[in-house]
Structure formats: C-alpha cells, structure tokens
Write a protein that holds these residues in place. Structure first.
Motif, PDB file in Angstrom:
ATOM      1  N   TYR A 117       0.854  -1.180   0.000  1.00  0.00           N
ATOM      2  CA  TYR A 117       0.000   0.000   0.000  1.00  0.00           C
ATOM      3  C   TYR A 117       0.893   1.235   0.000  1.00  0.00           C
ATOM      4  O   TYR A 117       1.883   1.291   0.719  1.00  0.00           O
ATOM      5  N   ASN A 118       0.526   2.213  -0.801  1.00  0.00           N
ATOM      6  CA  ASN A 118       1.303   3.442  -0.824  1.00  0.00           C
ATOM      7  C   ASN A 118       0.926   4.315   0.371  1.00  0.00           C
ATOM      8  O   ASN A 118       0.134   3.932   1.225  1.00  0.00           O
ATOM      9  N   ARG A 119       1.472   5.511   0.417  1.00  0.00           N
ATOM     10  CA  ARG A 119       1.271   6.400   1.551  1.00  0.00           C
ATOM     11  C   ARG A 119      -0.197   6.711   1.804  1.00  0.00           C
ATOM     12  O   ARG A 119      -0.700   6.550   2.924  1.00  0.00           O
ATOM     13  N   VAL A 124      -5.267   6.001   4.864  1.00  0.00           N
ATOM     14  CA  VAL A 124      -6.697   5.692   4.882  1.00  0.00           C
ATOM     15  C   VAL A 124      -6.944   4.438   5.719  1.00  0.00           C
ATOM     16  O   VAL A 124      -7.884   4.375   6.518  1.00  0.00           O
ATOM     17  N   LEU A 125      -6.066   3.442   5.562  1.00  0.00           N
ATOM     18  CA  LEU A 125      -6.191   2.208   6.339  1.00  0.00           C
ATOM     19  C   LEU A 125      -6.091   2.476   7.840  1.00  0.00           C
ATOM     20  O   LEU A 125      -6.847   1.896   8.633  1.00  0.00           O
ATOM     21  N   VAL A 126      -5.147   3.319   8.218  1.00  0.00           N
ATOM     22  CA  VAL A 126      -4.989   3.654   9.641  1.00  0.00           C
ATOM     23  C   VAL A 126      -6.280   4.258  10.175  1.00  0.00           C
ATOM     24  O   VAL A 126      -6.750   3.901  11.263  1.00  0.00           O
ATOM     25  N   HIS A 127      -6.880   5.150   9.413  1.00  0.00           N
ATOM     26  CA  HIS A 127      -8.122   5.782   9.864  1.00  0.00           C
ATOM     27  C   HIS A 127      -9.259   4.764   9.944  1.00  0.00           C
ATOM     28  O   HIS A 127     -10.006   4.724  10.939  1.00  0.00           O
ATOM     29  N   LEU A 128      -9.396   3.924   8.909  1.00  0.00           N
ATOM     30  CA  LEU A 128     -10.447   2.920   8.909  1.00  0.00           C
ATOM     31  C   LEU A 128     -10.299   1.962  10.089  1.00  0.00           C
ATOM     32  O   LEU A 128     -11.278   1.648  10.780  1.00  0.00           O
ATOM     33  N   ASP A 167      -4.246  17.251  -5.984  1.00  0.00           N
ATOM     34  CA  ASP A 167      -3.485  16.003  -6.105  1.00  0.00           C
ATOM     35  C   ASP A 167      -3.627  15.161  -4.847  1.00  0.00           C
ATOM     36  O   ASP A 167      -3.718  13.931  -4.907  1.00  0.00           O
ATOM     37  N   ARG A 168      -3.623  15.823  -3.678  1.00  0.00           N
ATOM     38  CA  ARG A 168      -3.793  15.102  -2.415  1.00  0.00           C
ATOM     39  C   ARG A 168      -5.158  14.407  -2.383  1.00  0.00           C
ATOM     40  O   ARG A 168      -5.270  13.233  -2.011  1.00  0.00           O
ATOM     41  N   GLN A 169      -6.190  15.140  -2.755  1.00  0.00           N
ATOM     42  CA  GLN A 169      -7.533  14.572  -2.749  1.00  0.00           C
ATOM     43  C   GLN A 169      -7.656  13.429  -3.757  1.00  0.00           C
ATOM     44  O   GLN A 169      -8.320  12.422  -3.488  1.00  0.00           O
ATOM     45  N   LYS A 170      -6.976  13.584  -4.886  1.00  0.00           N
ATOM     46  CA  LYS A 170      -6.994  12.520  -5.894  1.00  0.00           C
ATOM     47  C   LYS A 170      -6.323  11.260  -5.353  1.00  0.00           C
ATOM     48  O   LYS A 170      -6.797  10.138  -5.585  1.00  0.00           O
ATOM     49  N   GLU A 171      -5.216  11.426  -4.620  1.00  0.00           N
ATOM     50  CA  GLU A 171      -4.534  10.290  -3.998  1.00  0.00           C
ATOM     51  C   GLU A 171      -5.461   9.560  -3.035  1.00  0.00           C
ATOM     52  O   GLU A 171      -5.529   8.328  -3.019  1.00  0.00           O
ATOM     53  N   ILE A 172      -6.166  10.336  -2.222  1.00  0.00           N
ATOM     54  CA  ILE A 172      -7.037   9.738  -1.213  1.00  0.00           C
ATOM     55  C   ILE A 172      -8.206   9.029  -1.878  1.00  0.00           C
ATOM     56  O   ILE A 172      -8.573   7.905  -1.498  1.00  0.00           O
ATOM     57  N   THR A 177     -10.766   3.911  -3.599  1.00  0.00           N
ATOM     58  CA  THR A 177     -11.179   3.037  -4.702  1.00  0.00           C
ATOM     59  C   THR A 177     -10.516   1.671  -4.582  1.00  0.00           C
ATOM     60  O   THR A 177     -11.169   0.630  -4.717  1.00  0.00           O
ATOM     61  N   ARG A 178      -9.202   1.660  -4.316  1.00  0.00           N
ATOM     62  CA  ARG A 178      -8.512   0.374  -4.190  1.00  0.00           C
ATOM     63  C   ARG A 178      -9.018  -0.420  -2.994  1.00  0.00           C
ATOM     64  O   ARG A 178      -9.283  -1.625  -3.107  1.00  0.00           O
TER      65      ARG A 178
END
Length: 235
Positions: A117-119, A124-128, A167-172, A177-178
C-alpha cells in the motif's frame, strides 16, 4: 430353471434396471476441456482460481463458493501447498485468504508478490482501522465513515505547506477506490462506506499501534506529518 435360464434372466433384469453403456473419453463428464487431466470438480477449480486471483474470499459475498471451500478444504489446501502457498480461513469473520510460504531452510520460489500500500492507502487504512476498533470497543457491530470526513482526516497527515490540494484529494480518492475494490470498505450509499472486518486482517492491532506511533513521532505538534517520505506498507 436351468443355470443358463437363470443367467439369461439376470442379464435381462440388469438391462431393465438401467445398465449404462461405457462413455467414450471424448464424452467423459469429468473432463472439462480437451486433454483435461485435472481431478477436481468444476466448482472446486473455480474456488481455487478465485483464491489465486483475489486477495480474499468472503463468506457473505460468495456464499456458494464459501461452502465449496469448506467442503473441499483439504483438496484445495493440497493444491495450494504444491505451489508453496498456505490457505488461511478465519471462520469467525468468514474470510479466507492465501499466504506465501517463506522458509530459511527451503528454497521456495515466490509465487505471490507483495503489492504494498502506498502512503495515501496506508493513511486511509490507519483511519479505517482506528474507527473500526473504536466502534467495536463501544459495542457496535459495524462501523461506517463518510468520504468527506475520511478525506479531511487523512489530509491532516500531509504536509500543510503542500500547495496542490487537488493532487492530495486525488490520492485519497484513489486509495478509497482500491480499498473498496479489495473489500475493506463497502459503499452503502453515495459517499458513505461500511468498514468490513477485512480491515482487521490487513492491519492487526500491533500494526495499527506501530503506525500510529510512527505518525506521532513524525508529528511536529501541529497535527501534520512533517514531510512526505512515508514508506510503503506491504499488503
């Protein structure tokens, strides 16, 4: 009745009882395609392929395949072991997944590649995982997040001096999505996701504590990560 008459009558009764003519190799129902030498039934093969294709097999999403897996567990395990792959079944959560066998004593060819998993995905995983754990501690059977709240929380981990917010929002969004595609979150309504128990499998309590501590250590006291040099986390 003579012995000959008895044999003739027995054969006649056998015919009436429905003796089946031999089936040619081309019409053998166990052969799924020309030249097939496999021994597994079609449904068992499909489960085996699905396990190799996907990261997880979920009981609630694939009930028929889950039953096939449990009914044929030893056969499927044996096929996976032939490829140095281990089958892991979590009956409580209804989750099955595979693991690459690794050994210092044995030369094991690696079939399963780590897809880290990238940054953004890790954040997102940490938050979930944090939300999921908090809800479980509170006695809730399920946990949910809204995309806006998730996005705002994860953005706080990025460098506050970063200028390209789009770009940050696009990353998130790409991370969401993944993770949704892999079954860690399930979109119930537009922008609202249920966090699935898979998040506990992907990120253990120990890993969550480790990453949370890492983030705190890199925190400059303002609630932001000092820089963007967060390493990838293996999935």
């Amino acid at each position: 009745m003579s012995e000959t008459d008895f044999c003739d009558n027995a054969w006649s009764e056998g015919e009436d009882a429905g003796f089946i003519d031999p089936v040619s190799m081309e019409e053998d129902p166990t052969e799924l395609f020309a030249g097939d030498t496999g021994t597994l039934d079609a449904e068992v093969r499909r489960v085996l392929v699905r396990l190799l294709q996907r990261r997880f097999l979920l009981a609630d999403k694939n009930s028929a395949q889950w039953r096939t897996l449990l009914e044929n567990q030893q056969l499927i395990e044996s096929r996976l072991h032939d490829m140095f792959v281990r089958l892991v079944i979590d009956h409580e959560r209804g989750i099955a997944h595979k693991q690459q066998v690794r050994s210092a004593e044995l030369d094991v060819p690696i079939l399963l590649k780590d897809d880290p998993y990238n940054r953004a995905e890790t954040l997102v995983l940490v938050h979930l995982r944090t939300v999921f754990q908090q809800e479980r501690v509170a006695g809730e059977m399920s946990a949910r997040v809204d995309i806006e709240e998730l996005e705002q929380t994860v953005l706080t981990y990025f460098d506050p001096d970063g200028t390209n917010m789009a770009d940050r929002q696009k990353e998130i969004r790409g991370a969401v999505t993944r993770l949704a595609r892999e079954g860690l979150m399930d979109e119930e309504t537009a922008g609202r996701y249920r966090i699935t128990p898979l998040v506990e499998v992907v990120m253990s309590t120990e890993k969550l504590s480790e990453l949370s501590r890492w983030l705190r250590e890199r925190n400059d006291g303002t609630g932001h990560v000092v820089d963007d040099t967060m390493g990838d986390i293996a999935s």
